[in-house]
Scaffold this motif. Structure first.
Motif, PDB file in Angstrom:
ATOM      1  N   ALA A  12       0.823  -1.218   0.000  1.00 20.92           N
ATOM      2  CA  ALA A  12       0.000   0.000   0.000  1.00 20.92           C
ATOM      3  C   ALA A  12       0.852   1.260   0.000  1.00 20.92           C
ATOM      4  O   ALA A  12       0.557   2.218  -0.727  1.00 20.92           O
ATOM      5  CB  ALA A  12      -0.948  -0.013   1.198  1.00 20.92           C
ATOM      6  N   VAL A  59      -6.368  -3.745   0.151  1.00 21.10           N
ATOM      7  CA  VAL A  59      -5.242  -4.633   0.426  1.00 21.10           C
ATOM      8  C   VAL A  59      -5.689  -5.508   1.588  1.00 21.10           C
ATOM      9  O   VAL A  59      -6.284  -5.022   2.546  1.00 21.10           O
ATOM     10  CB  VAL A  59      -3.974  -3.815   0.782  1.00 21.10           C
ATOM     11  N   THR A  91      -6.380  -6.806  -4.020  1.00 24.28           N
ATOM     12  CA  THR A  91      -5.109  -7.473  -4.283  1.00 24.28           C
ATOM     13  C   THR A  91      -5.206  -8.907  -3.781  1.00 24.28           C
ATOM     14  O   THR A  91      -5.408  -9.153  -2.608  1.00 24.28           O
ATOM     15  CB  THR A  91      -3.943  -6.744  -3.583  1.00 24.28           C
ATOM     16  N   LEU A 127       2.365 -10.748  -4.986  1.00 20.71           N
ATOM     17  CA  LEU A 127       2.547 -10.076  -3.704  1.00 20.71           C
ATOM     18  C   LEU A 127       3.327 -10.910  -2.698  1.00 20.71           C
ATOM     19  O   LEU A 127       4.122 -10.394  -1.949  1.00 20.71           O
ATOM     20  CB  LEU A 127       1.170  -9.724  -3.141  1.00 20.71           C
ATOM     21  N   TYR A 149       7.136  -6.283  -4.464  1.00 21.28           N
ATOM     22  CA  TYR A 149       6.122  -5.322  -4.043  1.00 21.28           C
ATOM     23  C   TYR A 149       6.100  -4.124  -4.984  1.00 21.28           C
ATOM     24  O   TYR A 149       5.048  -3.637  -5.346  1.00 21.28           O
ATOM     25  CB  TYR A 149       6.396  -4.834  -2.618  1.00 21.28           C
TER      26      TYR A 149
END
Length: 184
Positions: A12, A59, A91, A127, A149
């Motif tokens: 984020a 997220v 995500t 991720l 990321y």
């Protein structure tokens, strides 16, 4: 305006940096917000104020038992509907991520997002690649193509193309007739 949840986390915060670099109005939401962020605690429904948010980047709600994570996600999606958010970006896992212990909560959240009545995009990013030993892919050859990321933030829907430094997958986005997109 775009709101990115989990603003103190790695994905984020990088996403917010990318948006700021482009001059895109965005706001971070967090249980422990910085000075310019909004308090957004999925366990405290009174804090779920999404007023003025057009796109919510959801997220995942952190480490907990699956039922707790799903309750958090359900609460924020309810707030999104209540407050008039137009689009949710979630995500999630890569398509091959079902072997991971936290896959159930992600797959269930995908269903919640799809059934929410909002338009949506589900990102299938790498991720969790940072947590995997190098070369421990799911193919018979053991090959993998982890995404960092930073590349996950760069692949967000507001970016037309990932930068050249990020690996590309063979997956394509799939358009949902109700207005959602599932993509890399």
């Amino acid at each position: 305006m775009i709101m990115v949840t989990g603003a103190q986390g790695q994905l984020a915060s990088r996403t917010l940096q990318e948006l700021a670099a482009r001059g895109t109005p965005a706001l971070g939401g967090s249980r422990t917000p910085a000075a310019v962020q909004r308090r957004l605690d999925f366990d405290d429904r009174a804090s779920l104020d999404l007023t003025g948010v057009s796109t919510l980047v959801l997220v995942s709600a952190g480490y907990a038992e699956d039922d707790r994570v799903l309750a958090r996600h359900r609460a924020v999606l309810g707030a999104a509907l209540r407050d008039g958010v137009g689009h949710v970006v979630y995500t999630s896992l890569t398509g091959a991520g079902d072997h991971l212990g936290f896959a159930l909560a992600h797959r269930a959240t995908e269903r919640l997002v799809r059934d929410s009545g909002l338009t949506w995009t589900i990102l299938r990013n790498g991720l969790y690649a940072e947590r995997s030993p190098r070369g421990s892919g799911t193919g018979s050859s053991g090959a993998s193509a982890p995404t960092s990321y930073g590349c996950s933030a760069d692949r967000s829907p507001w970016r037309r193309r990932p930068p050249p430094r990020c690996g590309r997958s063979g997956r394509r986005s799939v358009r949902n007739p109700r207005g959602g997109t599932v993509g890399p």
